[in-house]
Scaffold this active site. Sequence first.
Site, PDB file in Angstrom:
ATOM      1  N   GLU A  36      39.812  34.178  38.402  1.00 55.89           N
ATOM      2  CA  GLU A  36      40.591  34.791  37.331  1.00 55.89           C
ATOM      3  C   GLU A  36      41.966  35.148  37.891  1.00 55.89           C
ATOM      4  O   GLU A  36      42.055  35.851  38.902  1.00 55.89           O
ATOM      5  CB  GLU A  36      39.885  36.043  36.813  1.00 55.89           C
ATOM      6  N   ARG A 261      26.971  36.985  48.045  1.00 52.44           N
ATOM      7  CA  ARG A 261      28.329  37.382  48.409  1.00 52.44           C
ATOM      8  C   ARG A 261      28.385  37.709  49.893  1.00 52.44           C
ATOM      9  O   ARG A 261      27.381  38.088  50.498  1.00 52.44           O
ATOM     10  CB  ARG A 261      28.746  38.633  47.631  1.00 52.44           C
ATOM     11  N   LYS A 271      39.106  43.752  43.214  1.00 54.07           N
ATOM     12  CA  LYS A 271      40.529  43.618  42.908  1.00 54.07           C
ATOM     13  C   LYS A 271      41.077  44.888  42.255  1.00 54.07           C
ATOM     14  O   LYS A 271      42.241  45.231  42.454  1.00 54.07           O
ATOM     15  CB  LYS A 271      40.754  42.396  42.017  1.00 54.07           C
TER      16      LYS A 271
END
Length: 554
Positions: A36, A261, A271
């Site tokens: 994104e 992850r 973020k």
Amino acid sequence: MSSPEKKADNFIEEIIVEDLDNGKHDGRIHTRFPPEPNGYLHIGHAKAIVINFETAKKFGGTTNLRMDDTNPSTEETLYVDNIQNDIRWLGYEWEGETRYASDYFDDLYTFALQLIDKGLAYVDESSAAEIETQKGDIGVPGTNSPYRDRSPAENRDLFERMKAGEFADGSKVLRAKIDMAHPNLLLRDPVLYRIKHEAHHRTGDTWCIYPLYDFAHGQSDSLEEITHSLCSLEFRHHRDLYNWLIEALEIFPSRQIEFARMNVDYFITSKRKLRLLIEEGVVTGWDDPRMSTLAGLRRKGYPAEAIRNFCMDTGVTRRDNQQTLDLLEYKVREVLNRNANRYMAVLDPVKLVITNYPEGQTEMLETENNPEDEGAGTRELPFSRELYVEREDFRKEPQNRKYFRLAPDKDVRLKSAYIIHCDGHEEDADGNVTQINCTYYPDSKSGEDTSGVKAKGTLHWVNADTAVNVTVRQYEPLFTDPTPMDHEDRDFMEFINPDSLTVLTAKGEPALADAAVGDSFQFLRKGYYTVDADSTPEEPVVNLTVGLKSSWKG
């Protein structure tokens, strides 16, 4: 393609080998990386990039880069540019042009109409809070929306009017019509579209309705005919909806596969939290060398090869894992030790005078650039009567017999120069050493030593007359706790390290004035450093990349 010679090294590759053996998708392997564009990529993204690109490469496939740009509130072209730059810096090139979810807005809108016409989606006027309540809880069935049984014709009319801009933000959404008692709460009539009267960074004001991630993700994969949609473990519960939408729309069956992850000590990868560090002035920006972003790590001097090696060597698993900073730094040091030239710089300088060296004389001494690389050649260093050495390399009174640096009546070798004998020192009224006085053995020159003098210690130094002032930024981890996000009762900002940045003015050899931004080298006996973007030939600025020693045991 059938690939018996390709051995599966992890569970994802086992799936791919099975698909190849069965002739699925005619032996084609196609992955994608779909960030994104609302911030910079970080070390966690690096893991996903490496897995997607390396997996496809191993089996002769390709990887798409697709920007998941479905939220106009947070996305900017600046982030798109930086994402592309980071991926190329890591050493990867995607298939064809960069793709965007916004490329498919027309297709996604058509898919939504198909679901409506099939009776599988409806326009809901419930508020966000009401929808959340309707979903129930784990083990508790949800309740139907009062708008759930609208006819397909009425839903189509309302959805088309949503697209036309007739309704206010938040007044209506499009929901999938699945099962309000489904054990996976994400399938209890999830929202597919919402109204946002905001300009998009690529489509401008063309659209005022935007698909949510779960609707855009799988359908974009399908439109690109992605064979293996590799994503991180937090999307495991989204897979059921991913598959439901593909089946309901009868489109290309991309397969979602989740991997764990990768977290790294002393780094955060949210973020939103990274942006907060910038907004609160804790760091200078997304590329601050203390950040976990790839831009920050690059500016700090981490080689792309080291990050790739780190991501590959930590493996592909199904369970989230915490990697040590020591291991990452080991990988950085491994690359730099092989590739970085050696220079001399004195970080805490004190003057050293060789009293028996001729005044006004300067000679040039040869020194190797990199002992690990014979092809790196040599360079010349100016040497004269007055030098700078590290303050910590002198002691007025050594505490033990294993001290082999400068002290009264001790001999040491100066790197690539001569053996010197310490005769004494001068100090100010507070007892601080201001000058070290030595004599040298003229026949002890490195490579030509016939003096017979044995010196156990070797020190780095810089010629005083030609020394260059170098701004040195010494970095420590940004946080005092290796996992600052893991404390339920404390905010991660409480663990900010007040000593994460120390700025020194060092004395460096003349060659440092010619170093270019991004050049990495070892300061002998101190660590590996990289020239910062703030550097100029008149005022060099370097960042500490990594120290010389590691506590990691391979």
